[in-house]
Write a protein that holds these residues in place. Sequence first.
Motif, PDB file in Angstrom:
ATOM      1  N   SER A  34       0.725  -0.723   0.113  1.00 49.51           N
ATOM      2  CA  SER A  34      -0.712  -0.004  -0.113  1.00 49.51           C
ATOM      3  C   SER A  34       0.746   1.687   0.117  1.00 49.51           C
ATOM      4  CB  SER A  34      -0.967   0.083   1.527  1.00 49.51           C
ATOM      5  OG  SER A  34      -0.242   0.140   2.446  1.00 49.51           O
ATOM      6  N   ALA A  35       1.860   1.445  -0.493  1.00 49.51           N
ATOM      7  CA  ALA A  35       2.813   2.206  -0.120  1.00 49.51           C
ATOM      8  C   ALA A  35       4.435   1.960  -1.334  1.00 49.51           C
ATOM      9  CB  ALA A  35       3.844   2.170   1.488  1.00 49.51           C
ATOM     10  N   ILE A  36       4.286   2.823  -1.996  1.00 53.99           N
ATOM     11  CA  ILE A  36       5.739   2.691  -2.718  1.00 53.99           C
ATOM     12  C   ILE A  36       7.213   3.223  -1.736  1.00 53.99           C
ATOM     13  CG2 ILE A  36       4.767   2.696  -4.922  1.00 53.99           C
ATOM     14  CD1 ILE A  36       5.129   6.141  -4.813  1.00 53.99           C
ATOM     15  N   LYS A  37       8.101   2.631  -1.715  1.00 56.11           N
ATOM     16  CA  LYS A  37       9.470   3.504  -1.555  1.00 56.11           C
ATOM     17  C   LYS A  37      10.237   4.449  -1.926  1.00 56.11           C
ATOM     18  CE  LYS A  37      14.172   2.162   0.079  1.00 56.11           C
ATOM     19  NZ  LYS A  37      15.327   0.957  -0.769  1.00 56.11           N
ATOM     20  N   GLU A  38      10.771   5.703  -0.706  1.00 55.83           N
ATOM     21  CA  GLU A  38      10.933   6.343  -1.864  1.00 55.83           C
ATOM     22  C   GLU A  38      12.730   5.927  -2.632  1.00 55.83           C
ATOM     23  OE1 GLU A  38      12.278   8.666   1.365  1.00 55.83           O
ATOM     24  OE2 GLU A  38      14.260   7.648   1.757  1.00 55.83           O
ATOM     25  N   ASP A  39      12.629   6.745  -3.847  1.00 60.42           N
ATOM     26  CA  ASP A  39      13.535   6.565  -4.245  1.00 60.42           C
ATOM     27  C   ASP A  39      12.903   5.678  -6.109  1.00 60.42           C
ATOM     28  OD1 ASP A  39      15.149   8.588  -3.840  1.00 60.42           O
ATOM     29  OD2 ASP A  39      16.075   7.093  -2.264  1.00 60.42           O
ATOM     30  N   SER A  40      11.809   5.018  -5.466  1.00 58.24           N
ATOM     31  CA  SER A  40      11.714   3.739  -6.183  1.00 58.24           C
ATOM     32  C   SER A  40      10.708   4.195  -8.160  1.00 58.24           C
ATOM     33  CB  SER A  40      10.559   3.026  -5.581  1.00 58.24           C
ATOM     34  OG  SER A  40       9.749   3.814  -5.538  1.00 58.24           O
ATOM     35  N   VAL A  41      11.148   3.903  -9.258  1.00 57.92           N
ATOM     36  CA  VAL A  41      10.423   4.139 -10.519  1.00 57.92           C
ATOM     37  C   VAL A  41       9.779   4.062 -11.179  1.00 57.92           C
ATOM     38  CG1 VAL A  41      12.604   5.145 -10.364  1.00 57.92           C
ATOM     39  CG2 VAL A  41      12.855   3.361 -11.675  1.00 57.92           C
ATOM     40  N   ASP A  42       9.205   3.867 -12.203  1.00 58.46           N
ATOM     41  CA  ASP A  42       7.632   3.372 -12.510  1.00 58.46           C
ATOM     42  C   ASP A  42       6.980   2.577 -11.896  1.00 58.46           C
ATOM     43  OD1 ASP A  42       9.732   4.160 -15.293  1.00 58.46           O
ATOM     44  OD2 ASP A  42      10.521   2.821 -15.427  1.00 58.46           O
ATOM     45  N   ASN A  43       6.837   2.931 -10.695  1.00 57.69           N
ATOM     46  CA  ASN A  43       5.190   2.308 -10.219  1.00 57.69           C
ATOM     47  C   ASN A  43       4.070   3.415 -11.123  1.00 57.69           C
ATOM     48  OD1 ASN A  43       6.774   1.660  -7.282  1.00 57.69           O
ATOM     49  ND2 ASN A  43       7.020   3.859  -7.851  1.00 57.69           N
ATOM     50  N   GLU A  44       3.458   1.955 -11.421  1.00 54.24           N
ATOM     51  CA  GLU A  44       2.109   2.139 -12.371  1.00 54.24           C
ATOM     52  C   GLU A  44       1.489   2.987 -11.443  1.00 54.24           C
ATOM     53  OE1 GLU A  44      -0.252  -0.349 -15.966  1.00 54.24           O
ATOM     54  OE2 GLU A  44       1.454  -1.533 -14.954  1.00 54.24           O
ATOM     55  N   VAL A  45       0.262   3.580 -11.828  1.00 52.70           N
ATOM     56  CA  VAL A  45      -0.969   4.054 -11.705  1.00 52.70           C
ATOM     57  C   VAL A  45      -1.952   3.822 -12.850  1.00 52.70           C
ATOM     58  CG1 VAL A  45      -2.349   5.710 -10.620  1.00 52.70           C
ATOM     59  CG2 VAL A  45       0.455   5.653  -9.740  1.00 52.70           C
ATOM     60  N   SER A  46      -2.910   3.169 -12.010  1.00 49.97           N
ATOM     61  CA  SER A  46      -3.596   2.763 -13.207  1.00 49.97           C
ATOM     62  C   SER A  46      -5.020   3.513 -12.778  1.00 49.97           C
ATOM     63  CB  SER A  46      -4.540   1.246 -12.857  1.00 49.97           C
ATOM     64  OG  SER A  46      -4.718   0.829 -11.707  1.00 49.97           O
ATOM     65  N   ILE A  47      -5.707   3.883 -14.004  1.00 56.03           N
ATOM     66  CA  ILE A  47      -6.923   4.932 -13.863  1.00 56.03           C
ATOM     67  C   ILE A  47      -8.079   3.780 -14.323  1.00 56.03           C
ATOM     68  CG2 ILE A  47      -8.330   7.304 -14.764  1.00 56.03           C
ATOM     69  CD1 ILE A  47      -5.484   8.458 -15.682  1.00 56.03           C
ATOM     70  N   LYS A  48      -9.440   4.527 -13.931  1.00 60.76           N
ATOM     71  CA  LYS A  48     -10.241   3.934 -14.378  1.00 60.76           C
ATOM     72  C   LYS A  48     -11.602   4.424 -14.429  1.00 60.76           C
ATOM     73  CE  LYS A  48      -9.291  -1.009 -14.333  1.00 60.76           C
ATOM     74  NZ  LYS A  48      -9.353  -2.761 -13.820  1.00 60.76           N
ATOM     75  N   ALA A  49     -12.131   5.118 -15.557  1.00 58.34           N
ATOM     76  CA  ALA A  49     -13.852   5.484 -15.358  1.00 58.34           C
ATOM     77  C   ALA A  49     -14.854   5.517 -16.781  1.00 58.34           C
ATOM     78  CB  ALA A  49     -12.820   7.476 -15.800  1.00 58.34           C
ATOM     79  N   SER A  50     -15.688   5.628 -15.876  1.00 63.58           N
ATOM     80  CA  SER A  50     -17.060   5.025 -16.644  1.00 63.58           C
ATOM     81  C   SER A  50     -18.215   5.642 -16.746  1.00 63.58           C
ATOM     82  CB  SER A  50     -17.728   4.099 -16.839  1.00 63.58           C
ATOM     83  OG  SER A  50     -18.558   2.964 -17.823  1.00 63.58           O
ATOM     84  N   SER A  51     -18.789   6.505 -17.992  1.00 61.20           N
ATOM     85  CA  SER A  51     -19.574   7.107 -18.198  1.00 61.20           C
ATOM     86  C   SER A  51     -21.068   7.114 -17.470  1.00 61.20           C
ATOM     87  CB  SER A  51     -20.160   7.551 -18.663  1.00 61.20           C
ATOM     88  OG  SER A  51     -20.891   6.544 -20.679  1.00 61.20           O
ATOM     89  N   GLY A  52     -20.564   5.807 -17.135  1.00 62.79           N
ATOM     90  CA  GLY A  52     -22.228   4.975 -16.297  1.00 62.79           C
ATOM     91  C   GLY A  52     -22.796   4.387 -17.036  1.00 62.79           C
ATOM     92  N   ASN A  53     -23.439   4.934 -18.751  1.00 63.23           N
ATOM     93  CA  ASN A  53     -24.483   4.979 -19.022  1.00 63.23           C
ATOM     94  C   ASN A  53     -23.416   4.805 -20.989  1.00 63.23           C
ATOM     95  OD1 ASN A  53     -26.861   5.114 -21.300  1.00 63.23           O
ATOM     96  ND2 ASN A  53     -28.382   6.276 -19.740  1.00 63.23           N
ATOM     97  N   ALA A  54     -24.317   3.484 -21.053  1.00 64.36           N
ATOM     98  CA  ALA A  54     -23.669   3.378 -22.561  1.00 64.36           C
ATOM     99  C   ALA A  54     -24.065   3.784 -23.739  1.00 64.36           C
ATOM    100  CB  ALA A  54     -23.887   1.744 -23.413  1.00 64.36           C
ATOM    101  N   THR A  55     -24.614   5.588 -23.569  1.00 61.51           N
ATOM    102  CA  THR A  55     -25.396   6.488 -24.168  1.00 61.51           C
ATOM    103  C   THR A  55     -24.122   8.193 -24.064  1.00 61.51           C
ATOM    104  OG1 THR A  55     -27.294   7.426 -23.567  1.00 61.51           O
ATOM    105  CG2 THR A  55     -27.140   5.391 -24.938  1.00 61.51           C
ATOM    106  N   ASP A  56     -23.755   8.269 -22.302  1.00 67.22           N
ATOM    107  CA  ASP A  56     -23.240   9.043 -22.172  1.00 67.22           C
ATOM    108  C   ASP A  56     -21.882   8.848 -22.545  1.00 67.22           C
ATOM    109  OD1 ASP A  56     -25.623  10.067 -21.411  1.00 67.22           O
ATOM    110  OD2 ASP A  56     -24.739   9.009 -19.224  1.00 67.22           O
TER     111      ASP A  56
END
Length: 134
Positions: A34-56
């Motif tokens: 649940s944490a990243i070490k200082e000086d670490s590189v290339d930590n992947e952050v994922s983003i997920k978002a949805s409009s909630g409606n297929a027509t929006d």
Amino acid sequence: ISDNTYTDTDSFTITVKPGDVNPTVALALGGGASAIKEDSVDNEVSIKASSGNATDELTTVVVTFPGSTGVDVGELDLGALTSDASVASAVAVLDNGNVVITVTLKPGVTSLDSSFKLDAPVGDSDVDLSGITV
């Protein structure tokens, strides 16, 4: 009235209120950490978002790192976001001490499932093991 035509103009405002959209941003760390070490590189952050409606359409996703996190714009690699087929642009800026990533999506997009990389802030409280020779 002239030639059975009448024209009238008036100003008005239209407000579009979005429905409930609950994007998530998660740091993908090995072993469920649940944490990243200082000086670490290339930590992947994922983003997920949805409009909630297929027509929006989903038009913009904004990720904010409060100034207290110590994240700097230079520690972000948005390459995976900018190369995503659904993304028109992704830009990170410093805004009032906060790092803000604004992801603008292409027309017709209803969801985003992408990522970016974060290098942890440099610090001196850990033991850096570089330069060891045998």
